[in-house]
Scaffold this motif. Structure first.
Motif, PDB file in Angstrom:
ATOM      1  N   LEU A   1       0.849  -1.191   0.000  1.00  0.00           N
ATOM      2  CA  LEU A   1       0.000   0.000   0.000  1.00  0.00           C
ATOM      3  C   LEU A   1       0.884   1.240   0.000  1.00  0.00           C
ATOM      4  O   LEU A   1       1.870   1.284   0.731  1.00  0.00           O
ATOM      5  N   PHE A   2       0.522   2.223  -0.813  1.00  0.00           N
ATOM      6  CA  PHE A   2       1.324   3.439  -0.910  1.00  0.00           C
ATOM      7  C   PHE A   2       0.442   4.656  -0.640  1.00  0.00           C
ATOM      8  O   PHE A   2      -0.752   4.644  -0.932  1.00  0.00           O
ATOM      9  N   ALA A   3       1.072   5.697  -0.119  1.00  0.00           N
ATOM     10  CA  ALA A   3       0.325   6.915   0.197  1.00  0.00           C
ATOM     11  C   ALA A   3       0.366   7.868  -0.996  1.00  0.00           C
ATOM     12  O   ALA A   3       1.414   8.069  -1.601  1.00  0.00           O
ATOM     13  N   VAL A   4      -0.789   8.435  -1.321  1.00  0.00           N
ATOM     14  CA  VAL A   4      -0.847   9.475  -2.367  1.00  0.00           C
ATOM     15  C   VAL A   4      -1.663  10.640  -1.812  1.00  0.00           C
ATOM     16  O   VAL A   4      -2.436  10.475  -0.879  1.00  0.00           O
ATOM     17  N   PHE A   5      -1.477  11.796  -2.414  1.00  0.00           N
ATOM     18  CA  PHE A   5      -2.274  12.961  -2.042  1.00  0.00           C
ATOM     19  C   PHE A   5      -3.117  13.343  -3.251  1.00  0.00           C
ATOM     20  O   PHE A   5      -2.617  13.386  -4.367  1.00  0.00           O
ATOM     21  N   VAL A   6      -4.401  13.567  -2.999  1.00  0.00           N
ATOM     22  CA  VAL A   6      -5.293  13.910  -4.105  1.00  0.00           C
ATOM     23  C   VAL A   6      -5.970  15.252  -3.840  1.00  0.00           C
ATOM     24  O   VAL A   6      -6.021  15.720  -2.703  1.00  0.00           O
TER      25      VAL A   6
END
Ligand SMILES: O=C(O)CCC(=O)C(=O)O
Ligand SMILES: [Fe+2]
Length: 910
Positions: A244-249
């Motif tokens: 699982l990876f963190a992204v910013f939207v």
């Protein structure tokens, strides 16, 4: 400190380095208490070299062999494999910031100083650099710093993004001092947000937070989804299983389908169970004991969830995962939470429920119990956090299976108390909770939660789902629920809508239990304009006034009216789904709602009469109206001249995409060098100049004049043509183009259809090409994006300006929605007064349609090329094999696409 030039290697004086070492020594002393937690220990007598906060890099300058790198593993997250952990050289470069290739797996790395000499990689992500950027942003005088940042390469700006990313994660793990937290807040608004942005699953994501990209989400297998594989190190990994990876939207891009981020945890649960009991794969076994009804006149029970340590530890462990995010509706609830999916946990709790005597105490028939919802909400409130304001829970609902939740199940994972009521359900109050206390209550009850006074309050929420074949449909619920979801999305542009959305949810949730909750706020309608089309909506109903009113074109023909109807339906769908379009000339996709100019109207009474509605719509949009804006409701509205309608897709539009001869940008063919080695002297003499195939006349072979290449090109053009005609909407030259062939009006419904469009004939070509395929000479010319509108049929109703709308002379008056009838009944026969228009009802929640808007279909357009790379030349002409028809640069891309979306293979091919 002055800003070191970005484009040159940086040189720091030995003084700087000494200072850095001194700093580290101090920090090491501060951290002494933490030393036992370090992964590895360095001899304390050894001097430290420069490296990131919470790491220690023993000096290599002594004569003794270098000691190992150590770090505080309570502060740094590490997903590195053991080979890399054992590679000292690799680890040194990682913690001193000179190697960023494993930044995804080892973070947060905070660099308090500019870094070792000559290391731009470190300087650009260091706190001193971030500080300079903030100062430059605030202070006009430092314009050169900003200019240098702006003119730096995207790669350099990504390094700064990495610094910001790590600052953010250090903050969320409570590792920062106040001044660092302040820096984080400020620098988020100072960085270039584009440098960290990419597209995955139709969503723009960034690896660091910025002014607009401020919402954290987790994406499984992001490393395999990234269009730029080289970007993998930038995205912080948060879990190993699943990856699982963190992204910013940007929340402006969200629509109801991607609001919630549900993390799949079954794989994790399985791995944890296997890890804890590797021999015989254990079952997650739980029981529900001590069931007590709180009061005989209230459907509220408490119980205790029990199980072996294995099971209870595992549930605790879930609540310790670093997946918490602040909810979007934070004005109505405090704390943080994450939503996860686990069928294994659902099964274990469902079994516990069935084995207990809980169900027999319910008024709902026990035999109708189906399961415990497999979607769980894990909440964490710290003392002092805002309350979880009074609310009713939104029930689980699956219309297709007639399944609906009737009871909420809360599982408290920490002990604590709040004398004011840690949980109040209706008028029943619970002040003290023990670890693993469960509270089960009828979802008809309003309830409120308060944080514990001196400990964290951590709990899971799920629901008990039942089969119920007697559920009545209430269109008001659908309307309120849709409105609530829509207004939550709109609250990104206008924060005052948050409270309105909350009330809509509450009213919808009450109605499930036949409880009418009166509206306390004024009804909200949004008046929007997109490219001259004007409409009014509350997120469930869409009204468009008649076109002639503002375009000056009188509509007489039914056909014309159908055309207008299709355009309006398209707009309503694009708005409802908040589709992303690439319409500006900078080639940047924007969510539809950000492309609209919007005015928020607050009305005393909800609209119930068609004439009033259309009149209201027409009375808006005066020129010079400054209350309308695309994004923040403050900037002035530029008057937009209305176009007659969206362009219709014509055969000629598609034909013109296919070049018949080398066009601009394609140089005239001048021959090519011999690719075979010099020693192969014969190849020159063998260049038979009859142009038959590149094997026989490589140097002079012009693909544009080859019949075989042209035949292959026609095959690809035909394939592309079918795909282009198979979608309802295309973006051509930044214009939205509607394809009438894929939009159908049937009775009172309008359908957007996606055809397979990919049937192609088998292709045969002449013999003498040997192993080479003519497809190596067919490249991708351009990409045509097409928003994917997989939506259920949309109900519409036309309100004519000619006829009173309760007249019997209209064929489209059947099958109206409840709302339309309501509007007509309340219309008072005023149809002739009004101008009329079109009303759509968009309700994608009511049925079991899966709405897929995650992606835009990209349709590739082929072109013949004479530029053939060596690797393409190696492709074989394997027409009998699986991929023969889809070889070459164009064919391969099409094949990749078809494989990715799992599309059916065109007839005649594999
Ligand atoms: O804060 C609480 O204890 C109540 C939580 C709650 O109502 C919910 O999660 O829906
Ligand atoms: Fe609740």
């Amino acid at each position: 400190m002055r800003w070191p030039r970005l484009t040159q290697n940086l040189q720091f004086s030995s003084k700087t380095v000494t200072h850095v070492c001194h700093f580290l020594t101090c920090r090491k002393m501060e951290d002494t208490n933490d030393n036992h937690k370090r992964q590895r220990r360095a001899p304390s007598t050894e001097a430290a070299e420069w490296c990131a906060r919470w790491c220690l890099l023993p000096s290599t300058t002594t004569h003794r062999p270098a000691s190992k790198v150590e770090w505080d593993n309570t502060k740094l997250k590490c997903f590195l494999p053991s080979e890399e952990l054992d590679d000292e050289d690799f680890m040194r470069h990682l913690v001193n910031g000179t190697d960023v290739r494993r930044a995804a797996q080892f973070y947060p790395l905070i660099f308090d100083e500019p870094g070792p000499p000559a290391s731009q990689n470190v300087w650009l992500r260091s706190l001193p650099f971030l500080r300079q950027l903030v100062q430059a942003n605030e202070n006009e005088k430092d314009g050169d710093v900003l200019a240098a940042y702006r003119s730096s390469s995207p790669e350099q700006r990504r390094l700064t993004g990495l610094g910001l990313r790590d600052l953010y994660f250090a903050a969320t793990h409570n590792l920062l001092r106040e001044e660092d937290k302040k820096l984080l807040e400020e620098v988020v608004n100072s960085v270039d947000e584009a440098a960290g942005c990419t597209q995955i699953q139709g969503m723009t994501v960034s690896f660091y937070p910025s002014a607009n990209f401020k919402m954290l989400k987790f994406v499984e297998g992001l490393d395999t989804l990234l269009p730029q594989p080289g970007w993998t190190p930038y995205f912080a990994q948060v879990l190993d299983t699943p990856r699982l990876f963190a992204v910013f939207v940007d929340p402006a891009e969200l629509s109801f389908h991607n609001f919630e981020n549900i993390v799949p945890l079954d794989e994790w649960v399985e791995a944890e169970l296997a890890r804890r009991q590797p021999d015989n794969s254990p079952l997650l076994s739980l029981s529900l004991n001590g069931i007590t009804q709180l009061r005989s006149d209230r459907d509220v029970w408490t119980a205790k969830l029990c199980g072996e340590d294995l099971a209870t530890d595992l549930i605790h462990q879930i609540s310790h995962l670093d997946l918490y995010v602040t909810p979007l509706n934070k004005t109505t609830r405090g704390g943080e939470r994450f939503i996860f999916h686990s069928s294994l946990l659902s099964k274990a709790i469902s079994d516990a429920v069935v084995a207990s005597d809980l169900l027999s105490q319910f008024s709902a028939c026990p035999s109708d119990f189906a399961f415990v919802n497999y979607v769980f909400r894990c909440n964490r409130f710290q003392p002092g956090d805002a309350n979880f304001a009074a609310h009713r829970d939104t029930p689980y609902y699956d219309g297709a299976r007639s399944q609906v939740s009737k009871y909420t199940l809360l599982i408290y994972l920490t002990s604590g108390s709040n004398k004011g009521g840690a949980l109040q359900v209706d008028d029943a109050r619970l002040t003290d909770m023990e670890e693993f206390t469960c509270v089960i209550f009828d979802q008809k009850y309003e309830h409120e939660g308060r944080p514990f006074v001196d400990t964290d309050k951590v709990f899971l929420r799920t629901e008990l789902v039942f089969r119920d074949y007697g559920l009545a449909k209430n269109p008001e619920i659908a309307s309120l629920f849709s409105e609530a979801c829509y207004m939550t999305g709109q609250s990104v542009f206008n924060t005052t809508l948050d409270a309105y959305a909350h009330e809509c949810f509450e009213r919808a949730n009450s109605l499930h239990w036949a409880l009418q909750q009166k509206a306390t706020q004024l009804a909200v309608y949004l008046c929007k304009q997109f490219q001259g089309f004007r409409f009014l909506t509350n997120g469930y109903n869409y009204w468009f006034s008649r076109r002639h009113h503002y375009s000056g074109t009188k509509l007489e023909e039914d056909d014309d009216d159908d055309d207008y109807l299709m355009d309006c339906a398209l707009i309503a769908v694009l708005d409802y789904l908040n589709c992303k379009l690439d319409l500006d000339h900078r080639g940047k996709k924007k969510p539809f709602r950000a492309l609209c100019q919007t005015k928020t109207l607050h009305l005393e009474t909800p609209l119930s009469n068609s004439d009033d509605t259309f009149q209201l719509l027409l009375s808006q949009w005066q020129e010079n109206d400054t209350s309308i804006s695309p994004r923040d409701e403050t900037s002035p509205l530029p008057h937009h001249p209305p176009p007659p309608k969206f362009i219709r897709l014509l055969d000629s539009d598609i034909s013109s995409l296919f070049k018949q001869s080398p066009g601009p940008g394609t140089s005239t063919f001048t021959g090519r060098p011999n690719p075979w080695t010099d020693s192969d002297a014969d190849s020159d003499s063998e260049d038979i100049n009859d142009g038959c195939c590149p094997l026989h006349c490589w140097k002079t072979f012009d693909a544009w004049t080859s019949d075989d290449v042209r035949e292959k090109y026609s095959f690809f053009c035909e394939l592309t043509r079918k795909r282009l005609f198979g979608v309802p909407v295309l973006l051509l030259g930044r214009e939205l183009v509607l394809n009438r062939g894929q939009v159908q009006i049937v009775g009172d419904k309008i359908l957007f259809q996606h055809g397979a469009g990919e049937t192609a004939q088998r292709f045969n070509f002449a013999a003498c090409w040997g192993e080479m395929s003519p497809s190596v000479f067919v490249d991708v010319d351009r990409e045509v994006p097409a928003p994917k509108l997989v939506v259920p049929p949309i109900v519409f109703h036309r309100y004519s300006h000619k006829y009173p709308h309760h007249g019997g002379n209209r064929s489209d008056s059947e099958g109206k929605s409840g709302h339309e009838k309501e509007m007509e009944n309340g219309g008072g026969g005023g149809g002739q007064r009004g101008e009329g228009g079109i009303h759509f009802t968009l309700d994608f929640f009511r049925n079991d349609w899966m709405v897929q808007v995650d992606d835009t279909v990209t349709i590739l357009v082929p072109v013949i090329t004479n530029e053939v790379s060596e690797s393409n030349l190696e492709e074989t002409n394997d027409d009998d094999g699986d991929d023969g028809e889809y070889s070459g640069p164009f064919g391969r891309r099409v094949k990749e696409y078809l494989d990715e979306v799992g599309a059916d293979w065109p007839e005649g091919s594999a």
